[in-house]
Design a protein around this motif. Structure first.
Motif, mmCIF file in Angstrom:
data_model
loop_
_atom_site.group_PDB
_atom_site.id
_atom_site.type_symbol
_atom_site.label_atom_id
_atom_site.label_comp_id
_atom_site.label_asym_id
_atom_site.label_seq_id
_atom_site.Cartn_x
_atom_site.Cartn_y
_atom_site.Cartn_z
ATOM 1 N N ASP A 101 0.990 -1.286 0.086
ATOM 2 C CA ASP A 101 -0.035 -0.048 -0.043
ATOM 3 C C ASP A 101 0.959 1.192 -0.109
ATOM 4 O O ASP A 101 1.958 1.157 0.238
ATOM 5 N N GLU A 102 0.461 2.372 -0.566
ATOM 6 C CA GLU A 102 1.129 3.381 -0.433
ATOM 7 C C GLU A 102 1.475 4.320 0.490
ATOM 8 O O GLU A 102 2.402 4.992 0.813
ATOM 9 N N TYR A 105 -1.259 4.243 8.047
ATOM 10 C CA TYR A 105 -1.388 5.346 9.101
ATOM 11 C C TYR A 105 -1.895 4.659 10.418
ATOM 12 O O TYR A 105 -1.194 4.084 11.054
ATOM 13 N N THR A 106 -3.390 4.781 10.462
ATOM 14 C CA THR A 106 -3.826 3.789 11.517
ATOM 15 C C THR A 106 -3.771 2.309 11.360
ATOM 16 O O THR A 106 -3.739 1.786 12.477
ATOM 17 N N GLY A 107 -3.431 1.751 10.171
ATOM 18 C CA GLY A 107 -3.470 0.547 10.132
ATOM 19 C C GLY A 107 -4.914 -0.284 9.704
ATOM 20 O O GLY A 107 -5.072 -1.428 9.425
ATOM 21 N N THR A 109 -6.855 0.022 7.042
ATOM 22 C CA THR A 109 -6.738 -0.528 5.839
ATOM 23 C C THR A 109 -6.167 -1.731 5.757
ATOM 24 O O THR A 109 -6.523 -2.791 5.131
ATOM 25 N N ARG A 157 -1.688 15.341 6.419
ATOM 26 C CA ARG A 157 -1.812 14.466 5.473
ATOM 27 C C ARG A 157 -1.000 14.247 4.172
ATOM 28 O O ARG A 157 -0.568 15.177 3.623
HETATM 29 O O1 LIG Z 1 -3.654 2.970 7.570
HETATM 30 P P1 LIG Z 1 -4.939 3.831 7.222
HETATM 31 O O2 LIG Z 1 -5.338 4.972 8.328
HETATM 32 O O3 LIG Z 1 -6.144 2.812 6.814
HETATM 33 O O4 LIG Z 1 -4.501 4.801 6.040
HETATM 34 C C1 LIG Z 1 -3.981 4.096 4.861
HETATM 35 C C2 LIG Z 1 -4.628 4.298 3.673
HETATM 36 O O5 LIG Z 1 -5.077 5.636 3.349
HETATM 37 C C3 LIG Z 1 -5.357 5.740 2.173
HETATM 38 O O6 LIG Z 1 -6.411 5.509 1.525
HETATM 39 P P2 LIG Z 1 -7.612 6.255 1.625
HETATM 40 O O7 LIG Z 1 -8.702 5.759 2.751
HETATM 41 O O8 LIG Z 1 -7.288 7.715 2.134
HETATM 42 O O9 LIG Z 1 -8.277 6.606 0.279
HETATM 43 P P3 LIG Z 1 -7.480 6.419 -1.099
HETATM 44 O O10 LIG Z 1 -7.426 4.916 -1.324
HETATM 45 O O11 LIG Z 1 -8.689 7.074 -2.139
HETATM 46 O O12 LIG Z 1 -6.552 7.471 -1.219
HETATM 47 C C4 LIG Z 1 -4.169 4.783 1.681
HETATM 48 O O13 LIG Z 1 -4.464 4.356 0.273
HETATM 49 C C5 LIG Z 1 -4.199 3.704 2.474
HETATM 50 O O14 LIG Z 1 -4.673 2.499 1.845
#
Ligand SMILES: O=P(O)(O)OC[C@H]1O[C@H](OP(=O)(O)OP(=O)(O)O)[C@H](O)[C@@H]1O
Ligand SMILES: O=c1cc[nH]c(=O)[nH]1
Length: 182
Positions: A101-102, A105-107, A109, A157
């Motif tokens: 993943d790119e 952050y919180t983990g 996703t 962000r």
């Molecule tokens: O660790 P997390 O807090 O889950 O954040 C990480 C996620 O944030 C972004 O997605 P986002 O939900 O911003 O949507 P996007 O895919 O449209 O960028 C990114 O693609 C990661 O998948």
């Protein structure tokens, strides 16, 4: 609109993806690897790593997970990007899977992606490759391969843009995360 000056440009992004590929190679001399990109920008990351690693690992596999239906904020369906669907066109059992993943952050996703992955089989091991890692974990998720750790403030962000999705390679820091309440 992103800030005009990117923190990383195409060259800086490419260097970091090459470093990620080298770290993966060092850690997996025996291969048996599958790269799985998390929709959406994790997919071009996985594809670029695949292009770098395939010459060294002929058995390397590539897939994609779309975690839209696994998110823990499904109440917000209107804000979720359109469903693309997952694509795991190989046998996941006993593979060493690297979820790409790119940003982590919180983990949340990543947690959702692991949950979806396990619907497809029983990997030998699951690791995470994050192009950008930032503080703020809400789950016990740890990226084994990190392109860059960014020490940014909670209200900021990081926006990663890849040519395949966004028409340019760039990383921006935005002063306000418009997706989170301040
Ligand atoms: O660790 P997390 O807090 O889950 O954040 C990480 C996620 O944030 C972004 O997605 P986002 O939900 O911003 O949507 P996007 O895919 O449209 O960028 C990114 O693609 C990661 O998948
Ligand atoms: O800063 C952040 C946090 C989550 N997802 C992003 O893309 N950027």
């Amino acid at each position: 609109m992103p800030d005009p000056a990117p923190l990383f440009d195409h060259q800086a992004i490419t260097q970091r993806i090459e470093r990620l590929a080298n770290l993966i190679r060092e850690n997996h001399p025996d291969g048996n690897l599958a790269l799985v990109g998390i929709h959406s920008r994790g997919v071009p990351l996985a594809e670029r790593l695949y292009a770098l690693l395939k010459p060294h690992f002929p058995d390397l596999e590539l897939g994609r997970v779309d975690i839209s239906l696994y998110r823990d904020d499904l109440g917000n369906l209107a804000t979720i990007p359109k469903l693309i669907g997952s694509d795991i066109p190989f046998d996941l059992d006993d593979k060493n899977v690297i979820l790409c993943d790119e940003v982590t952050y919180t983990g949340r996703t990543t947690r959702a992606a692991i949950e979806e992955l396990l619907d497809y089989g029983r990997p030998a091991k699951v690791e995470i490759a994050a192009f950008i890692d930032r503080d703020g974990r809400e789950f016990p998720i740890h990226a084994a391969y990190i392109g860059e750790h960014l020490d940014i403030l909670p209200h900021q962000r990081v926006q990663v843009r890849f040519t395949e999705v966004d028409g340019e390679d760039a990383v921006y820091i935005q002063d306000h995360d418009i997706r989170r309440p301040s």
